[in-house]
Design an enzyme around this catalytic site. Structure first.
Site, PDB file in Angstrom:
ATOM      1  N   LEU A 157      93.019  68.767  33.456  1.00 14.83           N
ATOM      2  CA  LEU A 157      93.818  68.329  32.304  1.00 14.83           C
ATOM      3  C   LEU A 157      94.592  67.112  32.783  1.00 14.83           C
ATOM      4  O   LEU A 157      95.014  67.063  33.949  1.00 14.83           O
ATOM      5  CB  LEU A 157      94.783  69.429  31.861  1.00 14.83           C
ATOM      6  CG  LEU A 157      94.150  70.695  31.253  1.00 14.83           C
ATOM      7  CD1 LEU A 157      95.235  71.733  30.932  1.00 14.83           C
ATOM      8  CD2 LEU A 157      93.364  70.370  29.992  1.00 14.83           C
ATOM      9  N   ASP A 158      94.812  66.135  31.906  1.00 16.43           N
ATOM     10  CA  ASP A 158      95.563  64.929  32.281  1.00 16.43           C
ATOM     11  C   ASP A 158      96.977  65.311  32.698  1.00 16.43           C
ATOM     12  O   ASP A 158      97.499  66.346  32.296  1.00 16.43           O
ATOM     13  CB  ASP A 158      95.657  63.961  31.092  1.00 16.43           C
ATOM     14  CG  ASP A 158      94.291  63.473  30.649  1.00 16.43           C
ATOM     15  OD1 ASP A 158      93.359  63.483  31.466  1.00 16.43           O
ATOM     16  OD2 ASP A 158      94.175  63.082  29.470  1.00 16.43           O
ATOM     17  N   ILE A 159      97.634  64.415  33.423  1.00 16.11           N
ATOM     18  CA  ILE A 159      98.997  64.703  33.898  1.00 16.11           C
ATOM     19  C   ILE A 159      99.953  65.016  32.733  1.00 16.11           C
ATOM     20  O   ILE A 159     100.830  65.871  32.850  1.00 16.11           O
ATOM     21  CB  ILE A 159      99.530  63.561  34.803  1.00 16.11           C
ATOM     22  CG1 ILE A 159     100.849  63.967  35.457  1.00 16.11           C
ATOM     23  CG2 ILE A 159      99.648  62.233  34.068  1.00 16.11           C
ATOM     24  CD1 ILE A 159     101.246  63.140  36.654  1.00 16.11           C
TER      25      ILE A 159
END
Ligand code: URA
Length: 237
Positions: A102-104
């Protein structure tokens, strides 16, 4: 049967050479006796291993469901930033990893395990595992947005996507709240899908992946072990 040094290294007790040294110094007991040979074979089901006075049980597989908070990266280690593994304080195995990324700035459901076979099957595009996201969008959703997603969108760089299902929870001329179900996991996929229709994702959270669903009781940053039933459901896929 498993070598004593691997047993303890897998259980995050140090590197094999550190364990060899510890064994030489008499810091390891097997079934109550000092064991100086770190290549000695252990039966994890019946042998008792004590390291520096602490009983070390053997766990072959671990499965955690994390509600990933924003600001944490989906990696196993990083010198500067907090990783999702840093959040799993109860972990025993040293070989855990997140299943997908998952993106930051994305929150939500992330499976953490050391079960490589299961991870491979869950991430395989052929397995069509549904992933459901909740997002807040800025911009006006085009009237044919749902249809375009359902037909399989082509991104600006030419990537063809599989059909996705859009559910609009609320919309206005400036923004919207949606749920989106996708069956693949391309880089920044949800954000790029909305960019392709002229909108911007300003908040993104994964709600489910296959049979796993994020429960409301888990706040961002919290995690729990999977139930036996969830593990069976995942393996049956
Ligand atoms: N899609 C994105 O754009 N970001 C994520 O983190 C997951 C899916």
């Amino acid at each position: 049967m498993i070598r004593l040094d691997k047993y303890l290294a897998d259980m995050s007790q140090g590197t094999r050479s550190q364990i060899k040294e510890a064994a030489r110094k008499g810091r390891i007991l097997v079934n109550g006796q000092v064991e100086k040979k770190s290549d000695r074979k252990i039966d994890p089901d019946s042998d008792q291993v004590v390291f520096d006075g602490q009983l070390i049980g053997f766990v072959e597989m671990e499965y955690y469901l994390l509600n990933k908070p924003q600001g944490v990266i989906s990696a196993t280690e990083d010198r500067r930033q907090t990783t999702v593994l840093d959040l799993i304080e109860d972990r025993q195995r040293k070989d855990l990893f997140p299943v997908g990324r998952l993106d930051i700035d994305t929150e939500g459901l992330l499976l953490i395990t050391n079960d490589g076979g299961l991870a491979h099957r869950l991430l395989s595009p052929k397995k069509h595992v549904d992933k459901v996201y909740y997002a807040r969008i800025e911009g006006k959703l085009p009237i044919d947005c749902g249809k375009r997603f359902e037909e399989g969108l082509t991104l600006e760089d030419g990537t063809d996507l599989k059909p996705a299902r859009l559910e609009i929870i609320r919309e206005s001329s400036e923004d919207a709240e949606i749920r989106l179900t996708i069956r693949e996991g391309k880089f920044h996929q949800v954000k790029r899908m909305f960019e392709a229709v002229g909108c911007q994702v300003v908040y993104l959270k994964r709600l489910s992946m296959g049979p796993l669903t994020l429960d409301d009781s888990l706040k961002p940053g919290e995690y729990r072990t999977l139930t036996q039933e969830e593990i069976i459901q995942l393996k049956e896929r």
